[in-house]
Design a protein around this motif. Structure first.
Motif, PDB file in Angstrom:
ATOM      1  N   ASN A  57       3.280 -10.145  -9.572  1.00 54.08           N
ATOM      2  CA  ASN A  57       3.844 -10.804  -8.396  1.00 54.08           C
ATOM      3  C   ASN A  57       4.982 -11.748  -8.776  1.00 54.08           C
ATOM      4  O   ASN A  57       5.973 -11.861  -8.059  1.00 54.08           O
ATOM      5  N   ARG A  75      10.040  -3.997   0.914  1.00 53.95           N
ATOM      6  CA  ARG A  75       9.032  -4.652   1.745  1.00 53.95           C
ATOM      7  C   ARG A  75       8.405  -3.639   2.702  1.00 53.95           C
ATOM      8  O   ARG A  75       7.183  -3.661   2.941  1.00 53.95           O
ATOM      9  N   ASP A  79       4.489  -2.725   2.877  1.00 55.10           N
ATOM     10  CA  ASP A  79       3.735  -2.845   4.130  1.00 55.10           C
ATOM     11  C   ASP A  79       3.003  -1.546   4.466  1.00 55.10           C
ATOM     12  O   ASP A  79       1.853  -1.570   4.934  1.00 55.10           O
ATOM     13  N   THR A  82       0.334  -6.900  -0.130  1.00 50.93           N
ATOM     14  CA  THR A  82       0.977  -8.186   0.154  1.00 50.93           C
ATOM     15  C   THR A  82       2.156  -8.442  -0.770  1.00 50.93           C
ATOM     16  O   THR A  82       3.079  -9.173  -0.414  1.00 50.93           O
ATOM     17  N   GLY A  83       2.140  -7.855  -1.960  1.00 54.09           N
ATOM     18  CA  GLY A  83       3.220  -8.068  -2.910  1.00 54.09           C
ATOM     19  C   GLY A  83       3.191  -7.035  -4.011  1.00 54.09           C
ATOM     20  O   GLY A  83       2.320  -6.148  -4.036  1.00 54.09           O
ATOM     21  N   ASP A  98      -0.029  -5.891  -5.904  1.00 55.74           N
ATOM     22  CA  ASP A  98      -1.010  -5.004  -5.276  1.00 55.74           C
ATOM     23  C   ASP A  98      -0.741  -3.529  -5.545  1.00 55.74           C
ATOM     24  O   ASP A  98      -1.656  -2.700  -5.401  1.00 55.74           O
TER      25      ASP A  98
END
Length: 300
Positions: free
Chosen positions: A225, A238, A242, A247-248, A251
């Motif tokens: 991260n 992003r 998603d 979340t970032g 993950d």
């Protein structure tokens, strides 16, 4: 599915040394991003000339700063320098880079890329182009080098329009920060259908993710991260995070013990990836362990 490595460094010597190590470790290909340091195409032309056998590619070179004829000329030079062991990966980059940093217009990016490819691909494949479009009007030849053929062209494609374009006219896509669920549900079906509908061969799907063989998974995800934080805020990445429910970057990083990391990599193949490009991260011992596992998975 092939396994390849991500290269990086601040000098051509760094890239040559990493290419030598990747080849010595038995990897068949490696990729270099073109960001704000050395020019990736030039560096790979030199590395490919110095290191026989290994296939090299850009992941990716932005289109806006280079006229498509200049891109074709440079790519064909790298193709010749490496003896046909070069793939040209290209992409739009990002609005904040093109407009705020380079001072160029990012208007109509889909039109830009379609017209860019309409100029680039005939030059690479045929040595000549005549094109009249909204953004490009080109009537020019490109002399062929001694090395037969031309480099495959992969498009950094994540949105549906770009995936369709990559399947219709290019040789595939090259992804970053895109996890297995998103590849299986979003990327692979679209690009494969586009290629099939256009009567083209099955496209390459090259996907890169951060990878680390570690005992402390939580710490590794936190490191990912931090190390790759910028990608969590860029709109195109992003959107892919998603879709994955991430979340970032941490993950989607493939981290854990050898069995866990191997399962994660094989999951990318199951999702439709044809080549997994590993961005190894962590300390020297972690990178060594990770590379050893990647080599074993590639050999298996």
């Amino acid at each position: 599915m092939k396994i390849s490595l991500s290269l990086g460094g601040s000098s051509v010597d760094d890239i040559v040394a990493q290419t030598e190590k990747a080849a010595a470790d038995g990897f068949g290909s490696a990729w270099l991003a073109n960001i704000f340091g050395i020019d990736a195409i030039t560096a790979l032309a030199i590395a490919g000339r110095a290191v026989p056998g290994i296939h090299l590619g850009t992941a990716v070179t932005p289109t806006y700063p280079r006229h498509p004829h200049a891109m074709a000329q440079q790519a064909m030079t790298a193709w010749d320098a490496t003896g046909g062991r070069f793939t040209l990966g290209i992409g739009l980059s990002h609005q904040i880079v093109i407009e705020s940093m380079f001072g160029l217009s990012f208007d109509k990016p889909a039109v830009h890329m379609r017209e860019y490819l309409a100029v680039l691909l005939p030059l690479l494949r045929d040595g000549n182009v005549k094109f009249e479009g909204e953004q490009y009007r080109v009537n020019a030849p490109l002399e062929r080098p001694a090395t037969a053929g031309s480099p495959p062209v992969l498009l950094a494609a994540m949105a549906p329009v770009m995936l369709r374009l990559a399947g219709e006219v290019a040789d595939g896509t090259i992804l970053w920060m895109t996890g297995p669920k998103t590849v299986a549900d979003h990327v692979a079906p679209r690009i494969n259908k586009a290629a099939s509908d256009a009567g083209r061969p099955a496209p390459q799907v090259v996907a890169a993710l951060p990878v680390a063989v570690v005992a402390d998974v939580h710490a590794a995800r936190e490191q990912a991260n931090t190390t790759f934080a910028i990608y969590g805020g860029l709109p195109s990445y992003r959107a892919m995070l998603d879709k994955e429910g991430a979340t970032g970057p941490g993950d989607v990083a493939i981290v854990g013990d050898e069995a866990t990391v191997e399962a994660g990599i094989r999951g990318m193949a199951d999702a439709g990836v044809t080549e997994f490009n590993a961005a190894c991260f962590g300390d020297a011992d972690t990178v060594r362990r990770t590379t050893e596992l990647l080599r074993a998975v590639d050999a298996g």
